[in-house]
Scaffold this motif. Structure first.
Motif, PDB file in Angstrom:
ATOM      1  N   GLY A 153      41.260  10.212  28.003  1.00 37.92           N
ATOM      2  CA  GLY A 153      41.806   8.921  27.580  1.00 37.92           C
ATOM      3  C   GLY A 153      43.321   8.934  27.667  1.00 37.92           C
ATOM      4  N   VAL A 192      45.392   6.450  29.974  1.00 36.93           N
ATOM      5  CA  VAL A 192      46.295   5.519  29.320  1.00 36.93           C
ATOM      6  C   VAL A 192      47.730   5.737  29.795  1.00 36.93           C
ATOM      7  CG1 VAL A 192      47.392   5.357  27.084  1.00 36.93           C
ATOM      8  CG2 VAL A 192      44.998   4.872  27.281  1.00 36.93           C
ATOM      9  N   SER A 193      48.034   6.978  30.166  1.00 38.29           N
ATOM     10  CA  SER A 193      49.404   7.248  30.594  1.00 38.29           C
ATOM     11  C   SER A 193      49.633   6.826  32.039  1.00 38.29           C
ATOM     12  CB  SER A 193      49.728   8.737  30.440  1.00 38.29           C
ATOM     13  OG  SER A 193      49.032   9.475  31.415  1.00 38.29           O
ATOM     14  N   PRO A 195      50.256  -0.962  33.109  1.00 39.25           N
ATOM     15  CA  PRO A 195      49.440   0.069  32.465  1.00 39.25           C
ATOM     16  C   PRO A 195      48.027   0.083  33.046  1.00 39.25           C
ATOM     17  CG  PRO A 195      50.531  -1.290  30.831  1.00 39.25           C
ATOM     18  CD  PRO A 195      50.811  -1.911  32.143  1.00 39.25           C
ATOM     19  N   PHE A 213      45.300   1.024  31.824  1.00 36.07           N
ATOM     20  CA  PHE A 213      44.226   0.663  30.907  1.00 36.07           C
ATOM     21  C   PHE A 213      44.385  -0.755  30.371  1.00 36.07           C
ATOM     22  CE2 PHE A 213      40.749   2.360  28.287  1.00 36.07           C
ATOM     23  CZ  PHE A 213      40.216   3.223  29.213  1.00 36.07           C
ATOM     24  N   TYR A 226      42.860  -3.339  27.861  1.00 41.10           N
ATOM     25  CA  TYR A 226      42.301  -2.723  26.655  1.00 41.10           C
ATOM     26  C   TYR A 226      43.358  -2.028  25.808  1.00 41.10           C
ATOM     27  CZ  TYR A 226      38.221  -3.478  29.499  1.00 41.10           C
ATOM     28  OH  TYR A 226      37.284  -4.060  30.283  1.00 41.10           O
ATOM     29  N   SER A 227      44.422  -1.520  26.479  1.00 41.39           N
ATOM     30  CA  SER A 227      45.380  -0.719  25.735  1.00 41.39           C
ATOM     31  C   SER A 227      46.287  -1.571  24.858  1.00 41.39           C
ATOM     32  CB  SER A 227      46.214   0.123  26.695  1.00 41.39           C
ATOM     33  OG  SER A 227      46.804  -0.692  27.650  1.00 41.39           O
ATOM     34  N   SER A 228      46.326  -2.878  25.059  1.00 43.17           N
ATOM     35  CA  SER A 228      47.006  -3.711  24.064  1.00 43.17           C
ATOM     36  C   SER A 228      46.242  -5.011  23.949  1.00 43.17           C
ATOM     37  CB  SER A 228      48.468  -3.933  24.412  1.00 43.17           C
ATOM     38  OG  SER A 228      48.579  -4.311  25.745  1.00 43.17           O
ATOM     39  N   ALA A 229      45.018  -4.878  23.474  1.00 43.23           N
ATOM     40  CA  ALA A 229      44.079  -5.989  23.488  1.00 43.23           C
ATOM     41  C   ALA A 229      44.553  -7.159  22.638  1.00 43.23           C
ATOM     42  CB  ALA A 229      42.722  -5.521  23.008  1.00 43.23           C
ATOM     43  N   VAL A 230      45.314  -6.862  21.577  1.00 43.05           N
ATOM     44  CA  VAL A 230      45.728  -7.945  20.696  1.00 43.05           C
ATOM     45  C   VAL A 230      46.678  -8.896  21.423  1.00 43.05           C
ATOM     46  CG1 VAL A 230      46.866  -8.508  18.535  1.00 43.05           C
ATOM     47  CG2 VAL A 230      45.447  -6.467  18.703  1.00 43.05           C
ATOM     48  N   ASP A 231      47.569  -8.319  22.212  1.00 34.66           N
ATOM     49  CA  ASP A 231      48.554  -9.161  22.894  1.00 34.66           C
ATOM     50  C   ASP A 231      47.996  -9.789  24.153  1.00 34.66           C
ATOM     51  OD1 ASP A 231      51.008  -8.200  21.294  1.00 34.66           O
ATOM     52  OD2 ASP A 231      49.960  -6.394  21.913  1.00 34.66           O
ATOM     53  N   THR A 281      54.270  -2.808  21.745  1.00 38.92           N
ATOM     54  CA  THR A 281      54.249  -4.181  21.236  1.00 38.92           C
ATOM     55  C   THR A 281      54.090  -4.152  19.718  1.00 38.92           C
ATOM     56  OG1 THR A 281      51.876  -4.401  21.373  1.00 38.92           O
ATOM     57  CG2 THR A 281      53.118  -4.927  23.350  1.00 38.92           C
ATOM     58  N   ALA A 316      51.786  -5.487  17.932  1.00 37.54           N
ATOM     59  CA  ALA A 316      50.412  -5.213  17.525  1.00 37.54           C
ATOM     60  C   ALA A 316      50.107  -3.718  17.624  1.00 37.54           C
ATOM     61  CB  ALA A 316      49.443  -6.002  18.393  1.00 37.54           C
ATOM     62  N   GLN A 317      50.660  -3.071  18.649  1.00 38.88           N
ATOM     63  CA  GLN A 317      50.444  -1.636  18.770  1.00 38.88           C
ATOM     64  C   GLN A 317      51.097  -0.902  17.618  1.00 38.88           C
ATOM     65  OE1 GLN A 317      51.934  -1.090  22.735  1.00 38.88           O
ATOM     66  NE2 GLN A 317      49.893  -1.019  23.628  1.00 38.88           N
ATOM     67  N   LYS A 325      53.183  12.714  26.122  1.00 39.19           N
ATOM     68  CA  LYS A 325      53.110  11.581  27.053  1.00 39.19           C
ATOM     69  C   LYS A 325      53.949  10.401  26.577  1.00 39.19           C
ATOM     70  CE  LYS A 325      50.205  12.828  30.341  1.00 39.19           C
ATOM     71  NZ  LYS A 325      50.424  12.702  31.772  1.00 39.19           N
ATOM     72  N   CYS A 350      52.035   5.801  25.250  1.00 42.21           N
ATOM     73  CA  CYS A 350      50.665   6.305  25.383  1.00 42.21           C
ATOM     74  C   CYS A 350      49.994   6.418  24.032  1.00 42.21           C
ATOM     75  CB  CYS A 350      50.679   7.681  26.012  1.00 42.21           C
ATOM     76  SG  CYS A 350      50.676   7.576  27.741  1.00 42.21           S
ATOM     77  N   ARG A 388      48.921   3.131  22.807  1.00 40.16           N
ATOM     78  CA  ARG A 388      47.781   2.591  23.557  1.00 40.16           C
ATOM     79  C   ARG A 388      46.498   3.277  23.129  1.00 40.16           C
ATOM     80  NH1 ARG A 388      50.418   3.079  29.250  1.00 40.16           N
ATOM     81  NH2 ARG A 388      52.003   1.481  29.062  1.00 40.16           N
ATOM     82  N   GLN A 441      45.458   1.828  19.949  1.00 36.91           N
ATOM     83  CA  GLN A 441      44.911   0.485  20.117  1.00 36.91           C
ATOM     84  C   GLN A 441      43.471   0.511  20.639  1.00 36.91           C
ATOM     85  OE1 GLN A 441      47.498  -2.762  20.767  1.00 36.91           O
ATOM     86  NE2 GLN A 441      45.868  -3.196  19.362  1.00 36.91           N
ATOM     87  N   ILE A 442      43.149   1.499  21.446  1.00 35.25           N
ATOM     88  CA  ILE A 442      41.781   1.588  21.954  1.00 35.25           C
ATOM     89  C   ILE A 442      40.859   2.188  20.903  1.00 35.25           C
ATOM     90  CG2 ILE A 442      40.337   2.674  23.719  1.00 35.25           C
ATOM     91  CD1 ILE A 442      42.839   2.543  25.522  1.00 35.25           C
TER      92      ILE A 442
END
Lengths: 537, 368
Positions: free
Chosen positions: A466, A470-471, A478, A480, A483-488, B9, B11-12, B137, B141, B144, B147-148
């Motif tokens: 993951g 994600v990196s 990005p 991902f 999904y990696s900032s689903a809220v925004d 962000t 939210a993150q 990272k 990262c 993120r 967030q997942i």
């Protein structure tokens, strides 16, 4: 770009390349007035190139004007040249008497009055002229002029448009790309009749001089992505590009990753859809595979047919794909972890069954799973290169060996066979082969982790995988997302593991940070406009 | 902007508050509350949440005032260089100790539920090395991953809780309102410890791309935490009753042991829950380790934090193995959180906020 810093030897190369470039510029030969000198020099450069055809012709009333055409045999439309260039130069030019004026303007007159070819241009250096000859154009030399005329005459035998073999659809257009980039770009242009669709040609490869067309829709695309694509393409210093994957590997963000960071497709409709989403397409000559940048995890989980079917069905299919991803990745390792560390997790009846099937098996679960997975990978590799009847034989022999013989001999348990089969089928359920390959590779690491640390090891592996995913970034986007900032990026989830009806997908992907954010107007406006249209009709 | 790795962000950012706060505290929270407050624990969680929200508001206001500044830069501006160094040292120690305590409890839980015969050292080392990879990272990262992880864990666990509720004994809740106001006030510090963790935004807010209306995001994080605490406490309490909860080491995990999905392929679901919880702990430790190494890099006046991640690992490893048993771990941590936690999460934001009120205008004047 950051990644080049990791390769210190690149700097040296760069300097050398610059030197070479300068040298090349110096040698450039200007076109001489004398046609014989020109032809001689060309023959000198193209020595031992027997596929180059030289044809000297004379025109004018007394055959006093000398012309010559040069072209590459097989790359040129011969009929076009003989009917519309040669005939008029040789035949028609003899009908009129020669005047002084005529002689001075011979070149212009020939260009404007005699050569009936649609696309004509001119160069002043022999080297460039030779480049054009090698592309498939015909060059016309006129005695007494320091210019060479280029007649567009490319034409060579090519494969007809056929359905792409790797990405078949049940419903959707059946045309696929071919090996000629001009045909491919025209297939895309047919789907986007918008002057904002831009096409920029670049030549990459010092020797191969491969045409690379950068296509994008100007008022949608994210400029920073486009700029990045162009600068990375310009940085490529290589002798030859044989397939689009050369370019893919040279411009991707992370060259260590097993996962693809550019999408490649044979389908023009997929490219058009991507362009409408603000992505950049790289149409490369000599290959039917077009590259799309950037590419993300969720894009690799989509197929172009997803948008042609009804949304509830597609949503279920997408969910199945997202389910088959962990199956393809984790099933063997879960088997190892549960049988050797946590048999208590299974219901008693199942645990007893698993134990009884494993009774006669002489290997630990890890070895058992490893043997089977390896055999299957070998089978797959053997099958890909073979086609037709031999391929089927491999399938039958492999199926027998794995399914029957191994179990009957007591080397593996029947459950293991099922697991291996499900794993493989699940990995084929992923739409992109190169994407699934990354997970296939990761599967072996997960098996190792499960053998050492059980379920805990698998979770550690998931965190590592993951983290890697994600990196990753594809041209600054990005990997991902969303999904990696689903809220925004909540609106992007409409087209992720489900797909909502088309009329709900009003916005283009948010994560791409595009100029034109809306695909569709609000529903009220749409209905009003529809009514107007109907009235007109 | 391409290739930059330091923007998250809002939210993150608040997602990190959630994982940082919930972490391992949620495992033992029902036991702590049930001992003294029985079914009035809900009230206490709610009050604790409100108090935490108050302090978080102060902290957020303070950070909004100094955009793109971490705590050390703010304190340097307000109080001078000496204080800055002290605050940085406090943060490094704080995070190293917190991480080692989480890691130790984590290893014990994993050992108890998943790997009975594997040495604790191996579990800890494997975890620390993977976390190093993640932290190196970069903050982008980490955020993120967080967030997942949140939906990935919340949704299955919430569904599992629903299956528990089907044979819940609601009588366990009665009687209500058995404690007085005095008890509640006494109980607040206890609950508040479960809400510590939001102080991580002291560092991470500096990386937020847009810090307008940040308060809304942060407060929704706190309300998310409060809700999940209340739900967990409710299900545990309803399932076990006061007396049983008191005697369970980790009531939340024991709760998962009772899950029985009809017709399911897996019988003992706690293995799955444990797996998900591993993710939570990763999401919990990685921002903390990031902050710790960032603070260390600031002390040594180094621009890059990455080389300070690995040196912290052996220290955490040794610290986490110091206590001989779990009882000792909880003993140490009690002492630690009583003095250290509040000073970092409550006194420091309030203190800095008050100072910024006095010096604020001056500071901005210098800026302009």
């Amino acid at each position: 770009m950051k990644r080049y810093n990791r390769r210190p030897w690149r700097k040296k190369e760069k300097k050398e390349n610059e030197k070479n470039d300068k040298k090349e510029e110096k040698i450039e030969i200007p076109v001489s007035k004398d046609i014989d000198v020109n032809l001689e020099k060309m023959k000198e450069i193209l020595v031992d190139c027997d596929d180059i055809i030289y044809r000297e012709i004379n025109g004018g009333e007394d055959l006093e004007h000398r012309f010559a055409i040069v072209y590459t045999d097989g790359l040129t439309d011969k009929e076009l040249i003989s009917d519309y260039a040669l005939e008029s130069l040789m035949h028609q030019s003899r009908m009129k008497p020669t005047t002084d004026n005529f002689k001075h303007n011979l070149y212009e007159l020939a260009k404007k009055g005699n050569v009936a070819v649609t696309e004509v241009s001119e160069v002043k250096s022999l080297e460039k002229a030779i480049d054009f000859v090698l592309i498939g154009e015909t060059i016309l030399l006129v005695d007494g002029f320091k210019k060479i005329m280029i007649l567009s005459s490319r034409g060579w035998p090519m494969r007809g448009l056929s359905e792409p073999q790797t990405e078949t659809v049940i419903r959707g257009p059946r045309d696929g790309f071919v090996e000629t980039s001009k045909i491919n770009t025209s297939l895309i242009r047919r789907r986007i009749r918008d002057p904002k669709l831009k096409l920029k040609y670049m030549q990459i490869g010092k020797r191969s001089k491969t045409d690379v067309a950068v296509m994008y829709i100007e008022d949608i695309v994210n400029d920073s992505i486009l700029k990045e694509v162009k600068t990375r393409l310009k940085k490529i210093k290589i002798d030859a590009i044989l397939e689009s994957s050369y370019i893919e590997q040279l411009i991707e963000d992370n060259w260590l990753s097993p996962f693809p960071q550019l999408e490649s497709t044979e389908r023009p409709d997929a490219v058009a859809a991507a362009l409408y989403e603000g992505r950049v397409a790289l149409v490369i000559d000599n290959t039917p595979f077009t590259l799309l940048a950037p590419a993300t995890f969720s894009i690799f989980m989509q197929s172009s047919e997803d948008y042609y079917d009804r949304w509830p069905i597609v949503s279920i299919i997408r969910l199945i794909r997202y389910l088959s991803l962990p199956l393809a990745l984790l099933l063997p390792s879960l088997y190892i972890a549960i049988t050797s560390y946590h048999p208590g997790m299974l219901p008693t009846a199942l645990a007893l069954y698993v134990a009884s099937t494993r009774m006669g098996v002489p290997f630990p679960a890890f070895i058992e799973a490893f043997i089977m997975e390896l055999t299957l990978e070998i089978l797959r590799e053997a099958g890909t290169r073979l086609s037709g009847p031999i391929g089927t034989t491999i399938g039958i022999v492999g199926g027998l060996v794995i399914g029957q013989a191994a179990v009957e001999a007591g080397i593996v348990s029947p459950l293991m066979v099922i697991i291996v089969a499900v794993t493989t089928i699940a990995s084929f359920a992923l739409p992109s082969n190169s994407f699934a390959a990354g997970f296939r590779l990761a599967r072996f690491f997960f098996m190792l982790l499960a053998a050492v640390l059980g379920l805990y090891g698998i979770m550690l592996g998931l965190v590592l995988l993951g983290t890697h995913l994600v990196s990753l970034k594809s041209f600054g986007i990005p990997y991902f997302a969303p999904y990696s900032s689903a809220v925004d990026m909540a609106s992007d989830l409409k087209d992720s593991f489900i797909r909502v009806p088309v009329n709900f997908m009003r916005k283009r992907p948010v994560y791409m940070k595009l100029k034109d954010k809306n695909r569709m107007k609000a529903s009220k406006e749409i209905y009003n406009e529809k009514d107007e249209d109907n009235d007109r009709k | 902007m391409i290739g930059s790795n330091d923007k998250i962000t809002r939210a993150q950012n608040s997602g990190m508050i959630i994982t940082q706060t919930i972490g391992v505290g949620i495992l033992s929270l029902p036991r702590l509350l049930a001992e003294d407050f029985a079914s009035d624990g809900f009230l206490l969680i709610l009050i604790g949440g409100l108090v935490a929200a108050l302090f978080l508001t102060i902290l957020t206001k303070l950070l909004e005032k100094y955009k793109g500044k971490t705590v050390d830069e703010i304190s340097e501006r307000l109080l001078g260089k000496f204080f800055k160094e002290i605050i940085l040292i406090i943060f490094v120690i704080y995070y190293v100790v917190v991480i080692s305590y989480i890691v130790r409890i984590f290893a014990e839980v994993v050992k108890m539920f998943l790997l009975l015969n594997t040495p604790t050292e191996v579990i800890i080392m494997a975890m620390l090395l993977s976390i190093t990879y993640l932290v190196r990272k970069g903050i982008e990262c980490i955020s993120r991953v967080v967030q997942i992880v949140i939906p990935l864990v919340t949704i299955p666990v919430a569904l599992l809780m629903l299956t528990i509720l089907k044979d819940a004994k609601l009588d366990n809740l009665l009687p209500f309102f058995q404690i007085g106001i005095g008890d509640i006030i006494k109980g607040i510090p206890l609950v508040l410890f479960s809400f510590l963790g939001y102080e991580l935004i002291f560092f991470t807010t500096a990386f937020v791309d847009n810090n307008k209306k940040m308060l809304r995001y942060n407060l929704s994080a706190i309300s998310f935490i409060t809700t999940s605490y209340i739900l967990v406490y409710f299900t545990t309490y309803v399932q076990f009753g006061k007396e049983e909860v008191k005697h369970l080491l980790w009531p939340t995990l024991s709760l998962m042991k009772t899950v029985d999905i009809p017709g399911a392929f897996l019988e003992n679901i706690e293995g799955v829950v444990m797996g998900l919880w591993v993710l939570v702990v990763f999401a919990n430790i990685s921002p903390a380790l990031f902050n710790g190494s960032l603070a260390l890099s600031r002390i040594t006046r180094n621009k890059e934090y990455k080389q300070f991640v690995l040196p912290l690992i052996p220290i955490i490893y040794i610290l986490s193995l110091m206590p001989d048993n779990l009882a000792e771990v909880y003993e140490y941590i009690d002492i630690f959180t009583k003095y250290f936690g509040p000073s970092v999460a409550i006194f420091l934001p309030v203190f800095l906020f008050i100072v910024s009120l006095f010096k604020g205008k001056k500071g901005e004047g210098e800026n302009a």
